[in-house]
Each structure stands twice: as C-alpha cells, then as structure tokens.
Write an enzyme that holds these catalytic residues in place. Structure first.
Site, PDB file in Angstrom:
ATOM      1  CB  SER A 141      -0.892   0.018   1.250  1.00 27.67           C
ATOM      2  OG  SER A 141      -1.495   1.296   1.444  1.00 27.67           O
ATOM      3  CE1 TYR A 154      -4.243  -2.001   5.071  1.00 30.74           C
ATOM      4  CE2 TYR A 154      -3.416   0.175   4.492  1.00 30.74           C
ATOM      5  CZ  TYR A 154      -3.915  -1.061   4.114  1.00 30.74           C
ATOM      6  OH  TYR A 154      -4.083  -1.352   2.782  1.00 30.74           O
TER       7      TYR A 154
END
Length: 257
Positions: A141, A154
């Site tokens: 990501s 995350y």
C-alpha cells in the site's frame, strides 16, 4: 502478450474486491486460478463466475493466519500439478493511532497482514523451487511509504509486506523466483462502500467524492486496474523485474502538494 496459459495461480482474498479482479483477469489470460478466501461461500461464488465465463477456477476456504491450514491447502493444490504464481492479496484494514489502537487490534493486523503473507510464502516457495521457479506478488500500500493519518497498525503491516518482498526477491534470485509488490492508493471496492455507509450515513456520495479527489488524477482506482498491473508483473513479459514496488496511486505519492 501477457498470456498465462498453462499457469496455475493462487490468489488469497480472491473472493471479492481487488483479489476477485485479479482472479478474473488471470483466468481471462488463461491461468487455472485457485481462489483462497476465509469466506468459502463467496470464494465458490467467485469461482463460479469465472467458470461461467469460460475460465478455470477452484475455491478453497483458507484462514491465512493459520499456518497448518495454509500448508495443508497449498500442498493439496501442489499435489494436482505445478504452482507457478502466488498473489498474496488477503488483508484487513484498521483505523487508529498508536494511542487508540488496542493490543487486540494490533495483533489482528499482524496475524492477517504480516503473518498471513509469511505463511503463504513459507508454504509456496518450496513448490516453486521444486518446479524451477515462479512468481510471487504481494499487495502492499502507499501507506507503507507515506505518513497517513490514523493508519498506525495498517501502515506498519504494509511496510512489513514491502520489506518482505525485498528480502524474498533477494533470497530466491538463484531459484528463478521473482517477487514484487503493488502499492495501491484508494481503490473503489465494496469495502469502501461499506465503510462510507457505516461511518458517514446519509453523506456517502459527498464523502466518496471527497476521498476520490485526494488522488491527483481525480478518482479512485478500479479493481480491474490493479488486476491489469498484477497480470503484467506475473507474466513472462515482466521476467526482468524483481524486488520492485509499484505504486498504483493516481499520482498520490509524488504529485500531492
């Protein structure tokens, strides 16, 4: 170009969103796709969609955080013939800072997003080595390299995915195994729609537009665009590419000011 004929591909989290788009794209390119997902019902529905479109797909219920289960399922697939491609796509999101993230939240993110990737690499790499090589693709990501608010755990997990990618790429050069990762920005998936409905009831359209505009290109990515990049990176045409991270971000990383 970009044919996956006679290739066997495993896609974790392949029952919905980005994973489903990758599974469909690979099947259209000729691969025999194995959809590995926690939700057996959704996984079978995804496999049915692919088969109805003329592709080859099989579904398996799999908790990527459970190493014995991962090893059992991947060995079962390998027993049917060579594995050529693994896409580590399964993952979960979390919103929170270092203060607001509970230990349970942190452990859950670790188990799925980090240990889950490790488990699948650990189980698959021996089969790729035995077959003379293959391709590994991890889903990272832009949060791995950028500071994004309220994404403490995350971001941690996706940073780990990126560095695991580099380590694996280095360790298995001699085995003809390539390993890369994709780092998407916001992608319009059912997860996004569910998040907006839950967090901003009655303001879904307004917030969707606001989030879309955070990408300089002016919109979110579509899952199929991630699938197209995944297809290239797992094809023979990308045979000179390993140890790379590919931002798929609409200009978010370099063009935001």
């Amino acid at each position: 170009m970009f044919s996956l004929n006679n290739k066997t591909a495993l896609v974790t989290g392949g029952a919905s969103g980005i994973g489903l788009a990758i599974a469909k794209t690979f099947a259209q390119a000729g691969a025999s796709v194995h959809i590995l997902d926690l939700n057996q019902e959704q996984a079978e529905a995804a496999a049915n969609q692919i088969r109805e479109s003329g592709g080859q797909a099989t579904s398996y219920a799999l908790d990527v955080s459970n190493q014995p289960q991962v090893i059992e399922v991947i060995n079962q697939i390998a027993g049917q013939g060579p594995i050529h491609i693994l896409v580590n796509n399964a993952g979960v999101s979390h919103i929170g800072t270092a203060e607001t993230t509970t230990e349970a939240d942190f452990d859950r993110i670790y188990r799925i997003n980090i240990k889950g990737v490790y488990n699948c690499l650990h189980a698959t790499i021996p089969h790729l080595k035995a077959n003379g090589g293959g391709v590994l693709l991890n889903m990272a990501s832009i949060a791995a390299t950028l500071g994004i608010a309220d994404r403490f755990a995350y971001s941690m997990s996706k940073g780990a995915v990126m560095t695991m990618t580099l380590s694996v790429a280095k360790d298995y050069l001699k085995d003809n195994i390539r390993c890369n990762c994709i780092s998407p920005a916001r992608v319009h998936t059912p997860f996004v729609d569910g998040y907006l409905a839950k967090t901003y009831p009655g303001q879904e359209a307004e917030m969707f537009e606001k989030l879309s505009k955070t990408q300089p290109i002016g919109r979110m990515a579509e899952p199929e665009e991630v699938g197209a990049l995944a297809l290239y990176l797992c094809s023979d045409e990308a045979g000179f590419i390993t140890g790379c991270d590919y931002p798929l971000d609409g200009g978010f990383t370099r063009l935001n000011s």
